[in-house]
Design a protein around this motif. Structure first.
Motif, PDB file in Angstrom:
ATOM      1  N   UNK A   1      -3.963  -7.430  12.049  1.00 57.62           N
ATOM      2  CA  UNK A   1      -4.117  -6.799  10.743  1.00 57.62           C
ATOM      3  C   UNK A   1      -4.423  -5.303  10.863  1.00 57.62           C
ATOM      4  N   UNK A   2      -5.424  -4.951  11.682  1.00 58.29           N
ATOM      5  CA  UNK A   2      -5.781  -3.536  11.815  1.00 58.29           C
ATOM      6  C   UNK A   2      -4.634  -2.732  12.420  1.00 58.29           C
ATOM      7  N   UNK A   3      -3.941  -3.315  13.375  1.00 56.43           N
ATOM      8  CA  UNK A   3      -2.792  -2.631  13.972  1.00 56.43           C
ATOM      9  C   UNK A   3      -1.694  -2.388  12.939  1.00 56.43           C
ATOM     10  N   UNK A   4      -1.446  -3.351  12.059  1.00 57.10           N
ATOM     11  CA  UNK A   4      -0.437  -3.166  11.016  1.00 57.10           C
ATOM     12  C   UNK A   4      -0.824  -2.018  10.090  1.00 57.10           C
ATOM     13  N   UNK A   5      -2.112  -1.890   9.785  1.00 53.93           N
ATOM     14  CA  UNK A   5      -2.571  -0.773   8.953  1.00 53.93           C
ATOM     15  C   UNK A   5      -2.336   0.552   9.681  1.00 53.93           C
TER      16      UNK A   5
ATOM     17  N   UNK B   1       0.772  -1.231   0.000  1.00 53.93           N
ATOM     18  CA  UNK B   1       0.000   0.000   0.000  1.00 53.93           C
ATOM     19  C   UNK B   1       0.809   1.289   0.000  1.00 53.93           C
ATOM     20  N   UNK B   2       2.086   1.257   0.293  1.00 49.40           N
ATOM     21  CA  UNK B   2       2.865   2.500   0.260  1.00 49.40           C
ATOM     22  C   UNK B   2       2.931   3.017  -1.175  1.00 49.40           C
ATOM     23  N   UNK B   3       2.880   4.333  -1.353  1.00 51.04           N
ATOM     24  CA  UNK B   3       2.962   4.885  -2.717  1.00 51.04           C
ATOM     25  C   UNK B   3       4.236   4.441  -3.411  1.00 51.04           C
ATOM     26  N   UNK B   4       4.144   4.319  -4.735  1.00 58.44           N
ATOM     27  CA  UNK B   4       5.325   3.971  -5.526  1.00 58.44           C
ATOM     28  C   UNK B   4       6.424   4.996  -5.273  1.00 58.44           C
ATOM     29  N   UNK B   5       7.618   4.514  -5.153  1.00 59.52           N
ATOM     30  CA  UNK B   5       8.742   5.393  -4.897  1.00 59.52           C
ATOM     31  C   UNK B   5       9.098   5.516  -3.435  1.00 59.52           C
ATOM     32  N   UNK B   6       8.237   5.009  -2.539  1.00 58.86           N
ATOM     33  CA  UNK B   6       8.555   5.040  -1.104  1.00 58.86           C
ATOM     34  C   UNK B   6       9.729   4.109  -0.837  1.00 58.86           C
ATOM     35  N   UNK B   7      10.723   4.619  -0.163  1.00 58.76           N
ATOM     36  CA  UNK B   7      11.951   3.849   0.075  1.00 58.76           C
ATOM     37  C   UNK B   7      11.884   3.209   1.462  1.00 58.76           C
ATOM     38  N   UNK B   8      11.866   1.885   1.484  1.00 59.51           N
ATOM     39  CA  UNK B   8      11.683   1.129   2.723  1.00 59.51           C
ATOM     40  C   UNK B   8      12.852   0.169   2.907  1.00 59.51           C
ATOM     41  N   UNK B   9      13.267  -0.009   4.148  1.00 58.34           N
ATOM     42  CA  UNK B   9      14.264  -1.020   4.501  1.00 58.34           C
ATOM     43  C   UNK B   9      13.752  -1.836   5.679  1.00 58.34           C
ATOM     44  N   UNK B  10      14.249  -3.051   5.803  1.00 57.34           N
ATOM     45  CA  UNK B  10      13.880  -3.952   6.894  1.00 57.34           C
ATOM     46  C   UNK B  10      15.060  -4.088   7.844  1.00 57.34           C
TER      47      UNK B  10
ATOM     48  N   UNK C   1     -14.330   2.388  12.828  1.00 56.06           N
ATOM     49  CA  UNK C   1     -14.643   1.002  12.454  1.00 56.06           C
ATOM     50  C   UNK C   1     -13.591   0.521  11.467  1.00 56.06           C
ATOM     51  N   UNK C   2     -13.040  -0.663  11.731  1.00 60.30           N
ATOM     52  CA  UNK C   2     -12.061  -1.247  10.816  1.00 60.30           C
ATOM     53  C   UNK C   2     -12.283  -2.744  10.706  1.00 60.30           C
TER      54      UNK C   2
ATOM     55  N   UNK D   1      -8.930   6.600   6.556  1.00 57.95           N
ATOM     56  CA  UNK D   1     -10.163   6.574   5.769  1.00 57.95           C
ATOM     57  C   UNK D   1      -9.885   6.066   4.356  1.00 57.95           C
ATOM     58  N   UNK D   2      -8.817   6.550   3.762  1.00 61.18           N
ATOM     59  CA  UNK D   2      -8.444   6.094   2.418  1.00 61.18           C
ATOM     60  C   UNK D   2      -8.091   4.606   2.413  1.00 61.18           C
ATOM     61  N   UNK D   3      -7.641   4.104   3.576  1.00 63.96           N
ATOM     62  CA  UNK D   3      -7.290   2.682   3.694  1.00 63.96           C
ATOM     63  C   UNK D   3      -8.499   1.811   4.014  1.00 63.96           C
ATOM     64  N   UNK D   4      -9.679   2.406   4.107  1.00 63.87           N
ATOM     65  CA  UNK D   4     -10.896   1.631   4.307  1.00 63.87           C
ATOM     66  C   UNK D   4     -11.528   1.723   5.671  1.00 63.87           C
ATOM     67  N   UNK D   5     -10.926   2.472   6.587  1.00 64.05           N
ATOM     68  CA  UNK D   5     -11.499   2.618   7.926  1.00 64.05           C
ATOM     69  C   UNK D   5     -12.613   3.667   7.911  1.00 64.05           C
ATOM     70  N   UNK D   6     -13.577   3.503   8.783  1.00 64.73           N
ATOM     71  CA  UNK D   6     -14.594   4.520   9.014  1.00 64.73           C
ATOM     72  C   UNK D   6     -14.194   5.359  10.220  1.00 64.73           C
TER      73      UNK D   6
END
Length: 423
Positions: free
Chosen positions: A369-373, A35-44, A361-362, A411-416
């Motif tokens: 799952x909701x916590x990860x979001x 779900x991160x926008x394209x171009x977001x730079x992430x490392x683990x 509401x999620x 909200x954009x991720x689907x939560x109310x």
């Protein structure tokens, strides 16, 4: 509590997920990969490069070229090197009282924004004392409690505040958070935090801190010392009609109230007590609308919670519970996580008697799952929308740091998330 943000635009990464090999850490990394926008730079990041590589292999293909960073909470130099490379560090490595202190200090010193999942009020208190002024000086935002603890609580009150302000309706007075439904499990990491909190509470000063309803509301070295009865008890059974006349039955104590309520009160303090002079806050859970039945059930919940916490603080019973409770790094199947959900409602009344309710509401297991979001979107809020955030820096809360931005992203991720006036 303002500060001038320090530019981190030249950093190598937008977000580093520290603890990516853990159960919730991997879920958060997966969410970012999807779900991160394209171009977001992430490392683990984590202790073992081998385990990190195995985790990366299980993630969607987009993550397969994400860099790996070896860092250990017991090695301050490795934490310093890690936070210097990123705009935001997103950590799931808990219990935070045991493993989180050095990372908070490292992030604050480097001017790196930080998000975590802690439900440990003594850890946040430590963070305020050790990192708040440093973070203000460097422009870092240290944002605690960005999962089910305490985003629904914090944003629930914040939404009421914004709606009442928009309506020019006054201030919040007695405000009550109600868990209306909860379908899912409590993570092994949460139970591990409870274990550590139980051990720490043997110390008299820690007990005083845990019982202090405003333990997180002060500046470094200046913890308010109000009477315990200055706020509703975290173990209260409350008549639902006293919360709002549309409700019935008895509300039970909510297990995480002792942490969530302090976060909400800190938000109010960070906002210069914008919620109101007579703002008071409690957390509860719905156990049915039938008066007699719900009263018995609420009483059983209150007693059961007290017994459980007592058992966790007593060595022999804690060892027995340790065999039964989820372990850190464990969690439910994907199918079970998908079936989970939660609904929370927060009620308040203005001094003139106008009634308001906010709802969150999620879908998805609240603790997984909701916590990860929520954690993932918190990290992205800080990394990608810094110019839209509050100017506050230091040790913050989700609502104080990124209330409107995080609300919109969820909200954009689907939560109310909404607030309405009741009639």
């Amino acid at each position: 509590m303002n500060g001038e943000p320090n530019s981190t635009s030249a950093r190598e990464f937008d977000v580093v997920v520290f603890g990516a090999t853990g159960f919730v850490g991997e879920l958060t990394a997966r969410y970012l990969a999807e779900h991160a926008p394209r171009g977001t730079k992430v490392a683990l990041a984590g202790r073992s490069e081998t385990k990190l590589a195995a985790t990366r292999k299980r993630l969607p293909a987009r993550a397969h070229d994400w860099p790996l960073i070896v860092a250990d909470s017991s090695s301050p130099s490795s934490l310093d090197a890690m936070v210097a490379r990123t705009r935001v560090v997103c950590t799931t490595v808990g219990p935070y009282l045991r493993y989180g202190e050095a990372l908070v200090v490292a992030a604050a010193s480097a001017g790196t924004d930080y998000v975590d999942l802690t439900g440990e009020a003594p850890f946040v208190h430590y963070s305020i004392n050790k990192a708040h002024e440093t973070a203000q000086a460097t422009g870092a935002r240290i944002v605690h409690s960005c999962g089910f603890d305490s985003v629904p609580s914090d944003l629930g009150v914040y939404l009421l505040y914004k709606k009442i302000a928009d309506d020019n309706a006054g201030e919040l007075t007695d405000t009550t958070f109600v868990v209306k439904s909860f379908k899912g499990g409590i993570s092994g990491g949460t139970f591990d935090s409870v274990r550590v909190m139980a051990e720490e509470s043997r110390n008299a000063e820690t007990r005083r801190l845990v019982l202090n309803p405003h333990s997180l509301s002060g500046e470094p070295g200046n913890t308010p010392r109000p009477a315990i009865k200055s706020e509703p008890s975290d173990m209260s059974m409350i008549s639902a009609k006293k919360v709002d006349p549309s409700m019935s039955g008895t509300l039970a104590p909510f297990f995480m109230a002792a942490s969530n309520t302090r976060i909400v009160r800190r938000t109010n303090a960070l906002l210069d007590n914008a919620y109101g002079e007579d703002f008071h806050y409690a957390e509860t859970m719905s156990v049915g609308r039938i008066p007699g039945v719900s009263t018995v059930t609420a009483g059983a919940v209150a007693v059961g919670t007290g017994v459980f916490l007592g058992a966790m603080s007593f060595g022999p019973t804690r060892k027995l519970l340790d065999r039964l409770l989820p372990k850190p790094g464990e969690g439910p199947s994907e199918k079970a996580r998908e079936k989970g959900s939660f609904v929370t409602e927060t009620y308040t009344t203005t001094p003139s008697g106008r009634r308001y309710r906010s709802t969150m509401r999620m879908s998805g297991d609240p603790g997984y799952k909701a916590t990860a979001v929520m954690l993932g979107e918190s990290a992205l809020s800080l990394a990608l929308e810094r110019d839209r955030l509050s100017p506050l820096t230091g040790v913050l809360t989700p609502a104080a740091a990124m209330g409107e931005v995080l609300t919109r992203r969820l909200q954009d991720a689907g939560a109310t998330l909404e607030a309405v006036e009741l009639t």
